[in-house]
Scaffold this active site. Structure first.
Site, PDB file in Angstrom:
ATOM      1  N   CYS A   1      27.217  33.305 -51.681  1.00  0.00           N
ATOM      2  CA  CYS A   1      25.785  33.443 -51.922  1.00  0.00           C
ATOM      3  C   CYS A   1      25.375  34.895 -52.100  1.00  0.00           C
ATOM      4  CB  CYS A   1      24.988  32.823 -50.782  1.00  0.00           C
ATOM      5  SG  CYS A   1      25.414  31.124 -50.563  1.00  0.00           S
TER       6      CYS A   1
ATOM      7  N   THR B   1      12.877  11.162 -52.605  1.00  0.00           N
ATOM      8  CA  THR B   1      13.794  10.028 -52.770  1.00  0.00           C
ATOM      9  C   THR B   1      15.204  10.447 -52.400  1.00  0.00           C
ATOM     10  OG1 THR B   1      12.369   9.184 -54.507  1.00  0.00           O
ATOM     11  CG2 THR B   1      14.621   8.321 -54.456  1.00  0.00           C
TER      12      THR B   1
ATOM     13  N   SER C   1      26.382  20.913 -44.069  1.00  0.00           N
ATOM     14  CA  SER C   1      26.303  20.814 -45.519  1.00  0.00           C
ATOM     15  C   SER C   1      27.493  20.017 -46.035  1.00  0.00           C
ATOM     16  CB  SER C   1      26.326  22.228 -46.098  1.00  0.00           C
ATOM     17  OG  SER C   1      26.343  22.167 -47.496  1.00  0.00           O
ATOM     18  N   GLY C   2      27.228  19.084 -46.969  1.00  0.00           N
ATOM     19  CA  GLY C   2      28.298  18.211 -47.456  1.00  0.00           C
ATOM     20  C   GLY C   2      29.411  18.934 -48.191  1.00  0.00           C
ATOM     21  N   HIS C   3      29.042  19.968 -48.974  1.00  0.00           N
ATOM     22  CA  HIS C   3      30.044  20.528 -49.889  1.00  0.00           C
ATOM     23  C   HIS C   3      31.058  21.444 -49.215  1.00  0.00           C
ATOM     24  CE1 HIS C   3      28.503  24.744 -50.837  1.00  0.00           C
ATOM     25  NE2 HIS C   3      27.443  24.240 -50.235  1.00  0.00           N
TER      26      HIS C   3
ATOM     27  N   GLY D   1      22.684  22.847 -46.660  1.00  0.00           N
ATOM     28  CA  GLY D   1      22.633  23.562 -45.381  1.00  0.00           C
ATOM     29  C   GLY D   1      21.417  24.468 -45.309  1.00  0.00           C
ATOM     30  N   THR D   2      21.115  25.118 -46.411  1.00  0.00           N
ATOM     31  CA  THR D   2      19.977  26.054 -46.435  1.00  0.00           C
ATOM     32  C   THR D   2      18.677  25.333 -46.075  1.00  0.00           C
ATOM     33  OG1 THR D   2      21.099  27.364 -48.125  1.00  0.00           O
ATOM     34  CG2 THR D   2      18.721  27.679 -47.918  1.00  0.00           C
TER      35      THR D   2
ATOM     36  N   ASN E   1      30.996  32.409 -41.676  1.00  0.00           N
ATOM     37  CA  ASN E   1      31.583  32.037 -42.970  1.00  0.00           C
ATOM     38  C   ASN E   1      32.516  33.096 -43.531  1.00  0.00           C
ATOM     39  OD1 ASN E   1      28.757  32.996 -42.962  1.00  0.00           O
ATOM     40  ND2 ASN E   1      29.097  33.328 -45.129  1.00  0.00           N
TER      41      ASN E   1
ATOM     42  N   GLN F   1      29.947  25.881 -41.481  1.00  0.00           N
ATOM     43  CA  GLN F   1      31.371  26.190 -41.699  1.00  0.00           C
ATOM     44  C   GLN F   1      32.285  25.504 -40.696  1.00  0.00           C
ATOM     45  OE1 GLN F   1      32.894  27.471 -44.133  1.00  0.00           O
ATOM     46  NE2 GLN F   1      31.194  28.387 -45.269  1.00  0.00           N
TER      47      GLN F   1
END
Ligand code: PLP
Length: 390
Positions: A326, A238, A200-202, A73-74, A152, A180
């Site tokens: 964070c 990649t 963001s995936g996580h 995300g960052t 968040n 979020q």
């Protein structure tokens, strides 16, 4: 390493869903080629990346070509902001809010050091934004408005469709940090009308280290990472193939489960919140009850330090947090709660519980069994603190 705890910190990160692990494994063990290679062992992967691109695009009602995969995300947020500035070199002003994630705030502070101007919009005591103030802050040299969809720390939602409409009417680009909000609310870039959106995936049961930036078709774009011609020249490097495949699978699951899971999580969160507030004197919620993410509850406990609560919760095998992961380790009170007008003492006495799709009623019961005695114990041990107002 400890075994899996009772985990109420899903805004920090989520586990990887078993279905996602299953989808990823062949791309770590069997099909580990480079999608840019000329031979089929490599380039056959390009089609798999495209399927994942289609899945994440569906999650936000975008077109696949509007998606650029990133590392997090960052990166997506930094990319959107710098692109808006690079493509409009005469515009040197950005508008954001005081309650954004550090991915936005720290990047904006860096830009200020480079001579750009940034307006940080304040929020009300319930965490809400004043749109009239946003309108007044837009200037002829404003390059971008970047505002989060969901906070968040408190889960409070900003009215992104209205914000984007205002930006459009003034000819200003609009980015939203939707990190979020994904999998917790329905995301539709057509309805929102934004030019950029970051995910963001996580945060949605995919692995860490993968994210995306939505770039609305025909929006001028300037890459942040330059190198190879991956992502049609919009992001060199990649591709993280297995994680992108996992992100695609997580997006499919999120879309399938959106209503059922969020209704269930909302009911759990509401019970957790109302029973804590009823059982613990001197406890109260930070931020508006609605509009809010269905999984987040940010609560203040008069006269105690969050640090102590988290330590004792941890000893009981329960994970929660005192704000953004964070900023953990920083002694400063949460910038979000302070921006909402909370005293430093109240901000330091606040805990965020963020639930996820794997939480159960039994886990909420377990928390409710432990938390009241934890707070009582801390108050007994800190009688002076308990007389301070929060
Ligand atoms: N934006 C918000 C609102 C977040 O909560 C987070 C992570 O906590 C981020 C951005 C950063 O995402 P990532 O960890 O993928 O860089």
């Amino acid at each position: 390493m400890n075994s899996v705890p009772v985990y109420f910190d899903n805004n920090a990160t989520t586990c990887v869903a078993p279905e996602v692990v299953e989808a990823m494994l062949p791309f770590l063990t069997q099909y580990w080629g480079n999608p840019s290679s000329a031979y089929s062992f490599g380039h056959q992967l390009a089609a798999r990346l495209d399927s994942a691109r289609g899945a994440v695009a569906s999650l936000i009602s975008a077109e696949p070509r509007e998606i650029v995969f990133t590392s997090c995300g960052t990166e997506s947020i930094n990319t959107a902001i710098q692109s808006a500035l690079q493509t409009q070199p005469t515009k040197r002003h950005i508008i954001t809010s005081a309650v954004e994630h550090s991915a936005t705030l720290k990047f904006c502070q860096l830009l200020q050091k480079r001579g750009y101007q940034v307006t940080y919009l304040p929020v009300a005591s319930d965490g809400g934004l004043d749109l009239a103030q946003l309108e007044q802050s837009i200037r002829p040299d404003t390059a971008l408005v970047s505002l989060m969809l969901a906070n968040n720390e408190t889960g409070v939602l900003f009215p992104i469709s209205e914000i984007a409409a205002l930006c459009r009417s003034k000819g200003v680009l609009c980015h939203t940090d939707a990190v979020q909000a994904a999998s917790k609310t329905r995301l539709n870039v057509q309805d929102f009308g934004v030019d950029f959106l970051s995910l963001s995936g996580h945060k949605l049961y995919a692995p860490k280290g993968v994210g995306l930036l939505y770039i609305k078709r025909h929006t001028r774009f300037h890459a942040l990472l330059v190198g190879g011609s991956q992502e049609r020249g919009r992001r060199g490097g990649t591709e993280n193939v297995a994680s992108i495949i996992g992100f695609g699978r997580a997006a499919e699951l999120a879309l399938d489960r959106l209503e059922t899971e969020n209704n269930r999580v909302r009911a759990l969160r509401d019970r957790l919140e109302s029973e804590i507030l009823a059982a613990i004197p001197g406890s109260s919620r930070n931020g508006a009850a609605e509009p809010r993410l269905p999984n987040t509850s940010n609560l203040a406990f008069e006269g105690v330090e969050a640090e102590g609560i988290l330590l004792l919760l941890d000893q009981a095998g329960i994970c929660a947090s005192s704000g953004s992961a964070c900023t953990t380790g920083s002694l400063d009170p949460s910038h979000v709660l302070v921006a909402m007008g909370c005293s430093a003492a109240r901000a330091r006495a606040s805990i965020r519980f963020s639930l996820g799709i794997y939480n159960t009623d039994q886990e909420v019961d377990y928390l409710l069994q432990h938390l009241p005695s934890i707070i009582e114990k801390l108050r007994v041990n800190a009688p002076l603190l308990s007389s301070s107002t929060v």
